[in-house]
Design an enzyme around this catalytic site. Structure first.
Site, PDB file in Angstrom:
ATOM      1  N   PHE A 184       0.962  -1.162  -0.017  1.00 55.32           N
ATOM      2  CA  PHE A 184      -0.038  -0.031  -0.208  1.00 55.32           C
ATOM      3  C   PHE A 184       0.774   1.349  -0.040  1.00 55.32           C
ATOM      4  O   PHE A 184       0.653   2.410  -0.867  1.00 55.32           O
ATOM      5  CB  PHE A 184      -0.841   0.042   1.325  1.00 55.32           C
ATOM      6  CG  PHE A 184      -1.698   1.352   1.555  1.00 55.32           C
ATOM      7  CD1 PHE A 184      -3.070   1.543   0.802  1.00 55.32           C
ATOM      8  CD2 PHE A 184      -1.356   2.251   2.357  1.00 55.32           C
ATOM      9  CE1 PHE A 184      -3.599   2.601   1.232  1.00 55.32           C
ATOM     10  CE2 PHE A 184      -1.908   3.444   2.569  1.00 55.32           C
ATOM     11  CZ  PHE A 184      -3.115   3.487   2.082  1.00 55.32           C
ATOM     12  N   ASP A 185       1.770   1.170   0.853  1.00 58.39           N
ATOM     13  CA  ASP A 185       2.697   2.619   1.075  1.00 58.39           C
ATOM     14  C   ASP A 185       3.397   2.823  -0.411  1.00 58.39           C
ATOM     15  O   ASP A 185       3.163   3.960  -0.841  1.00 58.39           O
ATOM     16  CB  ASP A 185       3.752   2.229   2.069  1.00 58.39           C
ATOM     17  CG  ASP A 185       3.372   2.405   3.276  1.00 58.39           C
ATOM     18  OD1 ASP A 185       2.168   1.440   3.639  1.00 58.39           O
ATOM     19  OD2 ASP A 185       3.823   2.931   4.186  1.00 58.39           O
ATOM     20  N   THR A 186       4.003   1.937  -1.102  1.00 62.08           N
ATOM     21  CA  THR A 186       4.868   1.915  -2.250  1.00 62.08           C
ATOM     22  C   THR A 186       3.802   2.628  -3.266  1.00 62.08           C
ATOM     23  O   THR A 186       4.161   3.426  -4.063  1.00 62.08           O
ATOM     24  CB  THR A 186       5.381   0.707  -2.609  1.00 62.08           C
ATOM     25  OG1 THR A 186       6.082   0.320  -1.794  1.00 62.08           O
ATOM     26  CG2 THR A 186       6.098   0.795  -3.948  1.00 62.08           C
TER      27      THR A 186
END
Length: 257
Positions: A184-186
């Site tokens: 999710f972060d990437t």
């Protein structure tokens, strides 16, 4: 009064740590924060006493709220809580508080001022101080080099659990983020960068949690699948439209000021 910043702590089976971490973060913010804040404990399908502890803290502490999601997924928990928050700035940090809290206000300040759209803590920028084993250091640096080679990413640290985003930016970008777990972060950072949004990086002091529950091998496989998917789907995403809408909103704020 609505909080200026909503700091989400995503948790899964963290009964041993969640109360200590929430109280420590709250005490720190009460001492240093110049603006109203909320701490949201976002539980994603814990099977231990984490939801009960989070609920008790929400009743006891006025700055704390608790959210329970029946489906597992760290990214899912962040996406849900951020999209349903009434704060102007949305942040998150890992429950182990591996990142020194002194970096929190420098993370949030550029978003409150409107200077930046997204802010991330970086363990790989000059000025950061990191304590972790050589295996995790190698994996982290290799992953970020892979992102540069495969997706043209310019940010230095995709995986540090210490990020923030302006609410209007989140409302535009998050619906395009498909991953519900660790990638999710990437995915969020890549989409924000491709949409021409401004990312601010803060060097952090960071101490590895030796009791981390993250499965490095499984997470690496998940990340590689996410990179492959993004390479296929990026050309078809409406990122130019996102950029145009946010530029219009930014111009309207400037004119109103």
């Amino acid at each position: 009064m609505n909080p200026v910043v909503d700091i989400v702590i995503p948790v899964y089976n963290e009964a041993a740590d969640v109360e200590r971490s929430v109280r420590r973060l709250r005490d720190y913010l009460l001492a240093v924060s110049p603006f109203p804040f909320r701490i949201t404990v976002a539980d994603n399908a814990s099977t231990d006493d984490t939801p009960l502890i989070a609920g008790r803290l929400a009743v006891e502490l006025p700055e704390v709220t608790a959210v329970y999601l029946a489906q597992k997924g760290r990214g899912r928990a962040l996406k849900y809580t951020w999209l349903n928050s009434d704060a102007a700035v949305l942040a998150y940090m890992d429950v182990d508080l591996s990142t020194d809290l002194a970096a929190l206000l420098p993370l949030i300040a550029p978003l409150i001022s409107g200077h930046s759209d997204v802010a991330i803590g970086s363990r790989l920028r000059r000025g950061s101080r990191v304590v972790r084993g050589p295996k995790r250091e190698f994996i982290s640096r290799s992953y970020n080099l892979l992102l540069r080679a495969s997706l043209g990413a310019r940010f230095t640290d995709a995986q540090c659990g210490f990020k923030a985003i302006r609410a209007e930016v989140a409302r535009e970008v998050l619906p395009l983020v498909q991953d519900t777990n660790w990638f999710f972060d990437t995915e969020l950072l890549v989409l924000a960068e491709r949409a021409g949004l401004r990312t601010h990086e803060v060097p952090v002091d960071w101490v590895d949690d030796p009791n981390s529950k993250v499965d490095i091998v499984a997470t690496a496989r998940e990340d590689l699948r996410g990179i492959a998917r993004l390479r296929r789907t990026l050309p078809n995403l409406p990122l130019a439209e996102v950029r145009s809408r946010l530029q219009f909103e930014r111009g309207a704020r400037v004119r109103a000021a």
